[in-house]
Design a protein around this motif. Structure first.
Motif, short mmCIF file in Angstrom:
data_model
loop_
_atom_site.label_atom_id
_atom_site.label_comp_id
_atom_site.label_asym_id
_atom_site.label_seq_id
_atom_site.Cartn_x
_atom_site.Cartn_y
_atom_site.Cartn_z
N HIS A 1 19.29 -53.86 -22.67
CA HIS A 1 19.68 -52.88 -21.65
C HIS A 1 20.86 -52.08 -22.18
N ASP A 2 21.07 -50.93 -21.62
CA ASP A 2 22.22 -50.12 -22.00
C ASP A 2 23.50 -50.84 -21.63
N ASP A 3 24.53 -50.70 -22.46
CA ASP A 3 25.83 -51.29 -22.18
C ASP A 3 26.60 -50.32 -21.30
N LEU A 4 26.55 -50.55 -19.99
CA LEU A 4 27.20 -49.66 -19.04
C LEU A 4 28.70 -49.89 -18.96
N VAL A 5 29.18 -51.03 -19.44
CA VAL A 5 30.59 -51.37 -19.32
C VAL A 5 31.39 -50.83 -20.49
N GLN A 6 30.82 -50.79 -21.69
CA GLN A 6 31.49 -50.30 -22.90
C GLN A 6 32.83 -51.02 -23.13
N ASP B 1 28.56 -65.49 -15.70
CA ASP B 1 28.35 -66.38 -16.84
C ASP B 1 27.93 -67.75 -16.32
N ILE B 2 27.39 -68.56 -17.20
CA ILE B 2 26.96 -69.92 -16.87
C ILE B 2 27.78 -70.89 -17.69
N THR B 3 28.26 -71.95 -17.06
CA THR B 3 29.02 -72.97 -17.76
C THR B 3 28.40 -74.33 -17.51
N GLU B 4 28.57 -75.23 -18.46
CA GLU B 4 27.99 -76.57 -18.40
C GLU B 4 29.12 -77.59 -18.24
N HIS B 5 28.92 -78.53 -17.30
CA HIS B 5 29.92 -79.58 -17.07
C HIS B 5 29.22 -80.94 -17.19
N HIS B 6 29.85 -81.85 -17.91
CA HIS B 6 29.32 -83.21 -18.04
C HIS B 6 29.91 -84.07 -16.93
N LEU C 1 26.86 -74.40 -13.71
CA LEU C 1 27.46 -73.54 -12.70
C LEU C 1 27.34 -72.11 -13.17
N CYS C 2 26.80 -71.24 -12.33
CA CYS C 2 26.75 -69.82 -12.60
C CYS C 2 27.63 -69.14 -11.56
N ALA C 3 28.62 -68.38 -12.01
CA ALA C 3 29.55 -67.71 -11.11
C ALA C 3 29.46 -66.21 -11.31
N VAL D 1 26.27 -55.26 -12.87
CA VAL D 1 26.44 -56.68 -13.17
C VAL D 1 26.38 -56.83 -14.68
N HIS D 2 27.44 -57.39 -15.25
CA HIS D 2 27.54 -57.54 -16.71
C HIS D 2 27.59 -59.01 -17.08
N SER D 3 26.80 -59.39 -18.07
CA SER D 3 26.79 -60.76 -18.58
C SER D 3 26.69 -60.70 -20.09
#
Length: 178
Positions: free
Chosen positions: A98-103, A118-123, A131-133, A175-177
């Motif tokens: 996709h185009d980078d709209l944030v630059q 973003d998604i993070t992993e917790h043990h 967790l995706c926030a 929305v940027h990821s």
């Protein structure tokens, strides 16, 4: 039976042994394991052999990761993300999806203008937790999140839906990821 065995040039003893138990127990167990792995792969094609083995264990077909790898490799069941490129193929990256709209400008002048996710992993003691926030750059606050035991696309979609429900009118929001 004797005539059939003679015509087919088969010994009678192996025939009667096969008649008593046509499928060896080891082959039967391997078949059940392969079915469990196939079902898990069909449900989540992005899973690799380790996650497929976990799903098969949860469905009652325990096996080692190496066994799962062998069955997946023999049947060409690979993760859609983890397939290796053929030797000699180009290592140049393809075009952006996709185009980078944030630059690389992570600032916003009003609420609901730019969200980062973003998604993070917790043990944990009971396994992994993902967790995706979704964060609003203007306010610097988390506006939506989702927690699950498996990292699937549903995790990100639920987090985004959660943010949209909480924020209401989000028309024009980027929305940027990574």
């Amino acid at each position: 039976m004797v005539v059939s065995c003679r015509v087919l040039k088969l010994a009678r003893q192996p025939y009667y042994r096969w008649l008593h138990q046509p499928v060896p127990d080891a082959d039967l167990v391997a078949g059940y394991r392969a079915n469990a792995l196939f079902d898990a792969h069909r449900d989540d094609p992005e899973f690799g052999h380790r996650l497929l083995a976990d799903e098969a264990n949860a469905s009652g077909q325990p096996m080692a990761d190496r066994t799962a790898w062998r069955i997946c490799h023999d049947n060409d069941w690979f993760s859609v993300f983890g397939q290796r490129k053929a030797r000699g193929s180009s290592i140049r990256p393809g075009p952006a999806v996709h185009d980078d709209l944030v630059q690389r400008d992570f600032t916003a002048e009003r609420p609901n203008q730019l969200w980062l996710t973003d998604i993070t992993e917790h043990h944990t003691g009971q396994g992994k937790l993902y967790l995706c926030a979704v964060k609003d750059v203007f306010a610097g606050k988390i506006v939506g999140y989702s927690i699950d035991a498996r990292m699937t696309s549903r995790l990100a979609v639920n987090a985004l839906n959660n943010a949209v429900v909480l924020r209401g009118n989000v028309a024009g929001c980027v929305v940027h990821s990574d």
